[in-house]
Design a protein around this motif. Sequence first.
Motif, PDB file in Angstrom:
ATOM      1  N   CYS A 120     -34.609  10.899   2.409  1.00  0.00           N
ATOM      2  CA  CYS A 120     -35.172  12.064   3.196  1.00  0.00           C
ATOM      3  C   CYS A 120     -35.248  13.434   2.144  1.00  0.00           C
ATOM      4  CB  CYS A 120     -34.654  12.389   4.484  1.00  0.00           C
ATOM      5  SG  CYS A 120     -34.766  10.845   5.745  1.00  0.00           S
ATOM      6  N   THR A 121     -36.467  14.008   2.360  1.00  0.00           N
ATOM      7  CA  THR A 121     -36.707  15.116   1.677  1.00  0.00           C
ATOM      8  C   THR A 121     -36.690  16.514   2.570  1.00  0.00           C
ATOM      9  OG1 THR A 121     -39.170  15.032   1.553  1.00  0.00           O
ATOM     10  CG2 THR A 121     -38.043  14.299  -0.217  1.00  0.00           C
ATOM     11  N   SER A 122     -36.558  16.048   4.018  1.00  0.00           N
ATOM     12  CA  SER A 122     -36.652  17.106   4.826  1.00  0.00           C
ATOM     13  C   SER A 122     -36.165  16.448   6.460  1.00  0.00           C
ATOM     14  CB  SER A 122     -38.066  17.871   5.160  1.00  0.00           C
ATOM     15  OG  SER A 122     -38.081  18.773   6.262  1.00  0.00           O
ATOM     16  N   LEU A 141     -34.487  13.760  15.663  1.00  0.00           N
ATOM     17  CA  LEU A 141     -34.407  14.037  14.295  1.00  0.00           C
ATOM     18  C   LEU A 141     -35.543  13.554  13.590  1.00  0.00           C
ATOM     19  CD1 LEU A 141     -32.828  15.134  11.975  1.00  0.00           C
ATOM     20  CD2 LEU A 141     -32.080  12.837  11.539  1.00  0.00           C
ATOM     21  N   PHE A 142     -36.360  14.496  13.195  1.00  0.00           N
ATOM     22  CA  PHE A 142     -37.607  14.117  12.339  1.00  0.00           C
ATOM     23  C   PHE A 142     -37.186  13.811  10.815  1.00  0.00           C
ATOM     24  CE2 PHE A 142     -41.542  16.049  14.716  1.00  0.00           C
ATOM     25  CZ  PHE A 142     -41.218  15.323  15.915  1.00  0.00           C
ATOM     26  N   GLN A 143     -37.329  12.644  10.483  1.00  0.00           N
ATOM     27  CA  GLN A 143     -36.735  12.289   9.091  1.00  0.00           C
ATOM     28  C   GLN A 143     -37.926  11.955   8.126  1.00  0.00           C
ATOM     29  OE1 GLN A 143     -33.788   8.702  10.247  1.00  0.00           O
ATOM     30  NE2 GLN A 143     -34.828   9.659  12.148  1.00  0.00           N
ATOM     31  N   ILE A 144     -38.256  12.926   7.405  1.00  0.00           N
ATOM     32  CA  ILE A 144     -39.318  13.345   6.426  1.00  0.00           C
ATOM     33  C   ILE A 144     -38.968  12.875   4.991  1.00  0.00           C
ATOM     34  CG2 ILE A 144     -41.008  14.917   5.635  1.00  0.00           C
ATOM     35  CD1 ILE A 144     -40.086  16.528   8.340  1.00  0.00           C
ATOM     36  N   ARG A 145     -40.021  11.881   4.657  1.00  0.00           N
ATOM     37  CA  ARG A 145     -39.938  11.322   2.939  1.00  0.00           C
ATOM     38  C   ARG A 145     -41.240  11.007   2.722  1.00  0.00           C
ATOM     39  NH1 ARG A 145     -37.423   6.043   1.384  1.00  0.00           N
ATOM     40  NH2 ARG A 145     -39.151   6.456   0.231  1.00  0.00           N
ATOM     41  N   ILE A 153     -46.854  11.485   3.083  1.00  0.00           N
ATOM     42  CA  ILE A 153     -45.565  11.897   3.609  1.00  0.00           C
ATOM     43  C   ILE A 153     -45.308  11.497   4.845  1.00  0.00           C
ATOM     44  CG2 ILE A 153     -44.047  14.162   4.186  1.00  0.00           C
ATOM     45  CD1 ILE A 153     -44.367  14.000   1.163  1.00  0.00           C
ATOM     46  N   ALA A 154     -44.391  10.583   5.110  1.00  0.00           N
ATOM     47  CA  ALA A 154     -44.105  10.280   6.392  1.00  0.00           C
ATOM     48  C   ALA A 154     -42.971  10.768   7.071  1.00  0.00           C
ATOM     49  CB  ALA A 154     -43.666   8.504   5.979  1.00  0.00           C
ATOM     50  N   THR A 155     -43.223  10.810   8.625  1.00  0.00           N
ATOM     51  CA  THR A 155     -42.485  11.278   9.567  1.00  0.00           C
ATOM     52  C   THR A 155     -41.767  10.242  10.249  1.00  0.00           C
ATOM     53  OG1 THR A 155     -43.259  13.722   9.417  1.00  0.00           O
ATOM     54  CG2 THR A 155     -41.776  12.886  11.309  1.00  0.00           C
ATOM     55  N   ILE A 156     -40.589   9.962  10.193  1.00  0.00           N
ATOM     56  CA  ILE A 156     -39.851   8.910  10.912  1.00  0.00           C
ATOM     57  C   ILE A 156     -38.876   9.311  12.152  1.00  0.00           C
ATOM     58  CG2 ILE A 156     -38.344   6.628  10.630  1.00  0.00           C
ATOM     59  CD1 ILE A 156     -39.625   6.780   7.761  1.00  0.00           C
ATOM     60  N   VAL A 157     -38.941   8.669  13.397  1.00  0.00           N
ATOM     61  CA  VAL A 157     -38.107   8.854  14.201  1.00  0.00           C
ATOM     62  C   VAL A 157     -37.655   7.907  14.831  1.00  0.00           C
ATOM     63  CG1 VAL A 157     -39.642  11.158  15.021  1.00  0.00           C
ATOM     64  CG2 VAL A 157     -40.169   9.167  16.055  1.00  0.00           C
ATOM     65  N   SER A 285     -49.185  17.296 -13.970  1.00  0.00           N
ATOM     66  CA  SER A 285     -50.137  17.302 -12.965  1.00  0.00           C
ATOM     67  C   SER A 285     -49.806  17.909 -11.565  1.00  0.00           C
ATOM     68  CB  SER A 285     -50.846  16.028 -12.716  1.00  0.00           C
ATOM     69  OG  SER A 285     -50.004  14.993 -12.032  1.00  0.00           O
ATOM     70  N   GLY A 286     -48.540  17.415 -11.305  1.00  0.00           N
ATOM     71  CA  GLY A 286     -48.233  17.976  -9.916  1.00  0.00           C
ATOM     72  C   GLY A 286     -48.203  16.871  -8.804  1.00  0.00           C
ATOM     73  N   GLN A 287     -48.162  15.728  -8.903  1.00  0.00           N
ATOM     74  CA  GLN A 287     -48.214  14.791  -7.907  1.00  0.00           C
ATOM     75  C   GLN A 287     -46.914  14.971  -6.954  1.00  0.00           C
ATOM     76  OE1 GLN A 287     -50.635  13.000  -7.103  1.00  0.00           O
ATOM     77  NE2 GLN A 287     -51.702  13.978  -8.902  1.00  0.00           N
ATOM     78  N   VAL A 288     -46.951  14.521  -5.670  1.00  0.00           N
ATOM     79  CA  VAL A 288     -45.846  14.862  -4.852  1.00  0.00           C
ATOM     80  C   VAL A 288     -44.527  14.275  -5.204  1.00  0.00           C
ATOM     81  CG1 VAL A 288     -46.503  12.658  -3.183  1.00  0.00           C
ATOM     82  CG2 VAL A 288     -45.126  14.884  -2.118  1.00  0.00           C
ATOM     83  N   GLN A 289     -44.588  13.089  -5.936  1.00  0.00           N
ATOM     84  CA  GLN A 289     -43.398  12.421  -6.476  1.00  0.00           C
ATOM     85  C   GLN A 289     -42.572  13.172  -7.281  1.00  0.00           C
ATOM     86  OE1 GLN A 289     -46.586  10.998  -6.647  1.00  0.00           O
ATOM     87  NE2 GLN A 289     -46.333   8.965  -6.640  1.00  0.00           N
ATOM     88  N   HIS A 290     -43.435  14.209  -7.960  1.00  0.00           N
ATOM     89  CA  HIS A 290     -42.694  15.313  -8.957  1.00  0.00           C
ATOM     90  C   HIS A 290     -42.358  16.338  -8.188  1.00  0.00           C
ATOM     91  CE1 HIS A 290     -41.204  17.000 -12.599  1.00  0.00           C
ATOM     92  NE2 HIS A 290     -41.870  18.246 -12.363  1.00  0.00           N
ATOM     93  N   THR A 291     -43.287  17.106  -7.515  1.00  0.00           N
ATOM     94  CA  THR A 291     -42.897  18.188  -6.873  1.00  0.00           C
ATOM     95  C   THR A 291     -41.718  18.242  -5.603  1.00  0.00           C
ATOM     96  OG1 THR A 291     -44.740  18.057  -5.054  1.00  0.00           O
ATOM     97  CG2 THR A 291     -45.330  19.072  -7.164  1.00  0.00           C
ATOM     98  N   ALA A 292     -41.484  16.698  -5.104  1.00  0.00           N
ATOM     99  CA  ALA A 292     -40.560  16.649  -4.332  1.00  0.00           C
ATOM    100  C   ALA A 292     -39.076  17.048  -4.966  1.00  0.00           C
ATOM    101  CB  ALA A 292     -40.111  15.273  -3.743  1.00  0.00           C
ATOM    102  N   GLY A 293     -38.945  17.213  -6.219  1.00  0.00           N
ATOM    103  CA  GLY A 293     -37.823  17.207  -6.876  1.00  0.00           C
ATOM    104  C   GLY A 293     -37.691  18.646  -7.378  1.00  0.00           C
TER     105      GLY A 293
END
Length: 339
Positions: A120-122, A141-145, A153-157, A285-293
């Motif tokens: 999860c990232t959030s 709990l919203f499990q976001i990743r 970006i998926a929000t899992i409950v 470029s700044g794709q989400v895979q990179h900016t997540a980190g």
Amino acid sequence: MNSVFVYCEIDGGKIADVSLELMTKARALAHELGVEAEAIALGENLGWVPEVCGKYGIKRVHIADDKRLKHFLTLPYERVLCSVFEHERPQIALFGATSEGRDLSPRVSSALHSGLTADCTSLQIGSYTDAKTRKEYQNLLFQIRPAFGGNIIATIVNPDCRPQMATVREGVMKREEAATPVKCEVVKIDTQSLLKDADFVVEILSRQMEEQAINIKGAPIIVAGGYGVGSREGFEKLFELAHLLGGEVGASRAAVDAGFADHARQVGQTGVTVRPKLYIACGISGQVQHTAGMSESQMIISINNDPDAPINQIADYAVVGDVHEVLNHFIAAYKRNSK
């Protein structure tokens, strides 16, 4: 179901950084839910653990202090956690997305028939309405990743099963001691009656630990390169600038896959998560895979020849131009003004 639990990963006589980060997050989640933040620690000679937990606002720590648990073993650790969770019935249980956490958490989740969201990232608290039954759930709990290769970006409950379990990679959550430390209550776990001989069918004969040659996690300044740098030789300018600034060199996955940099320098969803004071993104470029980190960096400077590159949207300063020319100017200016 009145607590938020953190599994304390312990090695080398200290609690892992990712566990301290999760304690910080658990404290915030517990406050929002109006419940208590608790922890569980397994190992040998753990008398120092409650003091550390108290500094991070943990009200209660469950301790299994047993010489047989000195080093991580899957089966006895799983039995202890399942026993505690079955008795305490926490709302939420958080683990680090380490090799240990990734081994232990799915086994516990499976044994308890509970859901688990990895990497999860959030983590947030919110309400949810089932689209089919129209049943409303509060304080989930919203499990976001990131999912589907980072394209969404998926929000899992997990509405019905408890505990709601998630793993989080090191560096994703902020680590911060409580403003006022608390006195942490200790609950001792009776391992003598709980653990069976069958739990120790695996025996650790020796452990070989090797320090990581490259560790960018704690660097205050990171000069990171992407595929746009063009070559491994092109990264030499990044190393030169990082050396001048007293920082380290990072890389995007695309740059690592192309052989421009070592995997230990990879920042992002499949690399390390960093929070430096300054992050200079060169040809990324700044794709989400990179900016997540790296999106939590205090200041971000992007260098890219594409004015519409996604990285520019999160950058504090965006420099549009050829990455090598801009780096040459940066290096020359620093040398000129640091004399």
